[in-house]
Structures are given as structure tokens and as C-alpha cells.
Design an enzyme around this catalytic site. Structure first.
Site, mmCIF file in Angstrom:
data_model
loop_
_atom_site.group_PDB
_atom_site.id
_atom_site.type_symbol
_atom_site.label_atom_id
_atom_site.label_comp_id
_atom_site.label_asym_id
_atom_site.label_seq_id
_atom_site.Cartn_x
_atom_site.Cartn_y
_atom_site.Cartn_z
ATOM 1 N N GLY A 31 23.524 -20.033 26.435
ATOM 2 C CA GLY A 31 22.081 -20.213 26.555
ATOM 3 C C GLY A 31 21.582 -21.544 26.025
ATOM 4 O O GLY A 31 22.349 -22.472 25.815
ATOM 5 N N GLY A 36 23.506 -29.803 31.917
ATOM 6 C CA GLY A 36 24.937 -29.501 32.036
ATOM 7 C C GLY A 36 25.143 -28.104 32.615
ATOM 8 O O GLY A 36 25.902 -27.911 33.572
ATOM 9 N N HIS A 37 24.430 -27.125 32.032
ATOM 10 C CA HIS A 37 24.515 -25.759 32.546
ATOM 11 C C HIS A 37 23.986 -25.690 33.987
ATOM 12 O O HIS A 37 24.543 -24.996 34.833
ATOM 13 C CB HIS A 37 23.668 -24.805 31.688
ATOM 14 C CG HIS A 37 24.061 -24.767 30.238
ATOM 15 N ND1 HIS A 37 23.259 -25.252 29.240
ATOM 16 C CD2 HIS A 37 25.169 -24.284 29.623
ATOM 17 C CE1 HIS A 37 23.837 -25.067 28.067
ATOM 18 N NE2 HIS A 37 25.002 -24.489 28.261
ATOM 19 N N GLN A 153 38.562 -26.101 26.384
ATOM 20 C CA GLN A 153 38.213 -24.744 26.824
ATOM 21 C C GLN A 153 38.685 -24.523 28.266
ATOM 22 O O GLN A 153 39.254 -23.477 28.589
ATOM 23 C CB GLN A 153 36.701 -24.547 26.719
ATOM 24 C CG GLN A 153 36.204 -23.226 27.237
ATOM 25 C CD GLN A 153 34.766 -22.970 26.812
ATOM 26 O OE1 GLN A 153 34.512 -22.412 25.762
ATOM 27 N NE2 GLN A 153 33.833 -23.399 27.629
HETATM 28 P P1 AMP Z 1 27.844 -23.448 26.205
HETATM 29 O O1 AMP Z 1 26.541 -22.784 26.474
HETATM 30 O O2 AMP Z 1 27.740 -24.649 25.332
HETATM 31 O O3 AMP Z 1 28.927 -22.487 25.803
HETATM 32 O O4 AMP Z 1 28.309 -24.019 27.605
HETATM 33 C C1 AMP Z 1 28.428 -23.191 28.726
HETATM 34 C C2 AMP Z 1 29.131 -23.942 29.828
HETATM 35 O O5 AMP Z 1 28.393 -25.115 30.159
HETATM 36 C C3 AMP Z 1 30.539 -24.412 29.413
HETATM 37 O O6 AMP Z 1 31.439 -24.260 30.510
HETATM 38 C C4 AMP Z 1 30.306 -25.857 29.093
HETATM 39 O O7 AMP Z 1 31.468 -26.666 29.252
HETATM 40 C C5 AMP Z 1 29.247 -26.232 30.108
HETATM 41 N N1 AMP Z 1 28.554 -27.434 29.660
HETATM 42 C C6 AMP Z 1 27.945 -27.635 28.459
HETATM 43 N N2 AMP Z 1 27.469 -28.908 28.392
HETATM 44 C C7 AMP Z 1 27.795 -29.508 29.568
HETATM 45 C C8 AMP Z 1 27.585 -30.818 30.106
HETATM 46 N N3 AMP Z 1 26.946 -31.765 29.418
HETATM 47 N N4 AMP Z 1 28.050 -31.074 31.354
HETATM 48 C C9 AMP Z 1 28.705 -30.118 32.060
HETATM 49 N N5 AMP Z 1 28.926 -28.866 31.610
HETATM 50 C C10 AMP Z 1 28.482 -28.568 30.378
#
Ligand code: AMP
Length: 282
Positions: A31, A36-37, A153
Site C-alpha cells: 500500500g 511504481g505500484h 525479491q
Molecule cells: P511494496 O509496496 O513496497 O512492497 O511494493 C510492492 C511492489 O511494487 C513490489 O513488487 C515492488 O518492487 C514494486 N515497486 C515499489 N517501488 C517501485 C518502483 N519505484 N518502480 C517499480 N516497482 C516498484
């Protein structure tokens, strides 16, 4: 768009859709959604009949001194973003729903985890693998979307999917950045003004190494030193690690060749930032 909070309801709904022949694309997140998300949702939308987003701040993947309680949360905003991206379902379980009691099986990731964040965050990838096994079984996607910002990851999930024969295609999506190169992250809100000005230097350090590789440098230690020096000179952050490995198997290399990852983590006063680049050294 539907919001579902219970495992039973989610699983039943997904089974029903699969029985109707629908393909399911899945975007797991914690969340506090940003660009990115959004890029993961944008990629998933045209590739699947149904897009599922999960929002779950997974306690198992946080260490005892990490920022679980302080992790930023804003469900209403996330809800609007998911709606705008055409998501069909948000799975939004509580920690009690996901972990109702003591577990009887423990998941332990043994490869690709003794380096990078796995080394400085013991147990982190065990927690990630545990929650993903549960989420994959609840949502049963045909495709799952992960960001390369968390490249380790992606490597661990690749091993998990292969080892446990999940019928899931892993889709890795490029890192989305701010205009100045800083990788977008939910944790960027923790940076103070001065740290925010310094933070793009992490990406600049990675680019300095990439340029050196293009000019012919192949020595891992020399490249690591270049990045360290750049970050130490240009930021107030404390380097947690700067490391270079083969990718995705994350094996040590004295001399770089083939597909590699250059990755770093730097601790600022309230935020630990990570970044990486993956490239092919000819
Ligand atoms: P998180 O909410 O931080 O666990 O991220 C959820 C998903 O979004 C994971 O697969 C992350 O790698 C991806 N994610 C987070 N930040 C970015 C970003 N800047 N660019 C691309 N994917 C992202």
C-alpha cells in the site's frame, strides 16, 4: 471494483472467475501506492481479464527494530488510485486474518538470500516467501507482477515459483523514478528536505559504475569503491551495502561478466533506501 477482506471470500471469488475461464493478474503491495505500484497495475491491466491488487503490510517481513508500526498507510487514497488504474479487486486483509495463530510450517529461503538485503535484514525473505505462498494460494493468479526496484525479491520469488511449481508467470517491471533519478518508494516520505536533495546521488553512484563498465572496468571491488566514495562524499546517509552479483542467481563475482546486478542500500535518519541497476557486461 470490489474490496475483499476475508480469505474465504477472496478464494471463492477467484475460483469462480477461474472456472469461468478468466485470467487473473496479481499485484502484491504493502500500500501507500505511488507511480511504481501504478506501473505494475498498468502492465497487468491489458494482459489479464481480472486484475487483483493486494494491500497488506506483512508483519513477518519486518525485523524487530524495523518500521512496521510507522510504515505509511492511506487506504482511502490507495482505493482511489486502484480504481483509476482499473483494478477489479483489492484484497485487504487484516494481520489477524492472515495470521490467526501460530504457524505449523516455517518457510526458510536458502538461496539468493545471504547477500544484499537478505544479509542486513535477517528473516526478511522468509517473511516475504511465507506471505506470498499464502497470497498465491488465495488469489491463484496466472501472472504476478513485481518491481525490479526490489530485484532481490524478484530473484527470490523466481526461485519460490520454480521450487514449489506455482503455475504463475512472474512479470518483472522496470523501476519507476522521480525526475532526478530517485527510485519511487513509499519510504521516501521519511526523508527530510536535505536528505531528499541528497537521495538522487544513490542512482548517480550506480550510473558512475555503469559508465565505468562501459569504458571497460571489470573489477568488482574497484566498481564498489567508486560507488561508496560517491555516496559518502555526496550524502549524509550511511552505506549499508554496495554489492555486485550475477543476476538472478546472486553469486559473487571478482570480475564481472554476463548479466549482473549492482545494488545498494543507504540509511538516512528515518529511511533506509535501496536501489539497483541490472545490466549485461559484454
Ligand atoms: P511494496 O509496496 O513496497 O512492497 O511494493 C510492492 C511492489 O511494487 C513490489 O513488487 C515492488 O518492487 C514494486 N515497486 C515499489 N517501488 C517501485 C518502483 N519505484 N518502480 C517499480 N516497482 C516498484
Amino acid at each position: 471494483m470490489k474490496i475483499i477482506k476475508t480469505i474465504e471470500q477472496m478464494q471463492q471469488q477467484m475460483l469462480k472467475l477461474k472456472a469461468e475461464g478468466k485470467t487473473i493478474g496479481y499485484v502484491p503491495t504493502m500500500g501507500f501506492l505511488h507511480e511504481g505500484h501504478r506501473s505494475l497495475m498498468k502492465k497487468a491491466r491489458p494482459e489479464n481479464d481480472i486484475v487483483v491488487l493486494s494491500i497488506f503490510v506483512n508483519p513477518l517481513q519486518f525485523g524487530p527494530t524495523e518500521d512496521l508500526d510507522a510504515y505509511p498507510r492511506d487506504f482511502e487514497r490507495d482505493h482511489q488510485i486502484a480504481e483509476a488504474e482499473g483494478v477489479d479487486y483489492i484484497f485487504y486483509p487484516s494481520p489477524e486474518e492472515m495470521y490467526p495463530g501460530d504457524a505449523s510450517v516455517k518457510v526458510s529461503v536458502i538461496e539468493r538470500t545471504n547477500v544484499l538485503c537478505g544479509k542486513s535484514r535477517p528473516g526478511h525473505f522468509d517473511g516475504v516467501a511465507t506471505v506470498l505462498i499464502k497470497l498465491f494460494n488465495i488469489i491463484q493468479p496466472g501472472r504476478a507482477y513485481f518491481g525490479l526496484k526490489d530485484a532481490q525479491q524478484v530473484a527470490v520469488v523466481d526461485g519460490l515459483i520454480k521450487d514449489f511449481n506455482f503455475p504463475i508467470e512472474l512479470v518483472a517491471v522496470e523501476t519507476v523514478r522521480e525526475h532526478d533519478g530517485l527510485a519511487k518508494s513509499s519510504r521516501n516520505v521519511y526523508l527530510n528536505a536535505e536528505e531528499r536533495r541528497e537521495a538522487p546521488e544513490l542512482n548517480k553512484g550506480l550510473k558512475i559504475a555503469r559508465n565505468a563498465i562501459e569504458r571497460g572496468e571489470r573489477n568488482t571491488q574497484t566498481l564498489v569503491n567508486m560507488i561508496m566514495e560517491h555516496i559518502e562524499k555526496n550524502t549524509s546517509g550511511k552505506v549499508d551495502y554496495v554489492e555486485i552479483y550475477s543476476y538472478p542467481d546472486l553469486k559473487e563475482l571478482e570480475t564481472i561478466s554476463g548479466k549482473i546486478i549492482i545494488a545498494l542500500a543507504v540509511k538516512f535518519s528515518k529511511a533506509r533506501l535501496i536501489d539497483n541497476i541490472i545490466l549485461e557486461a559484454k
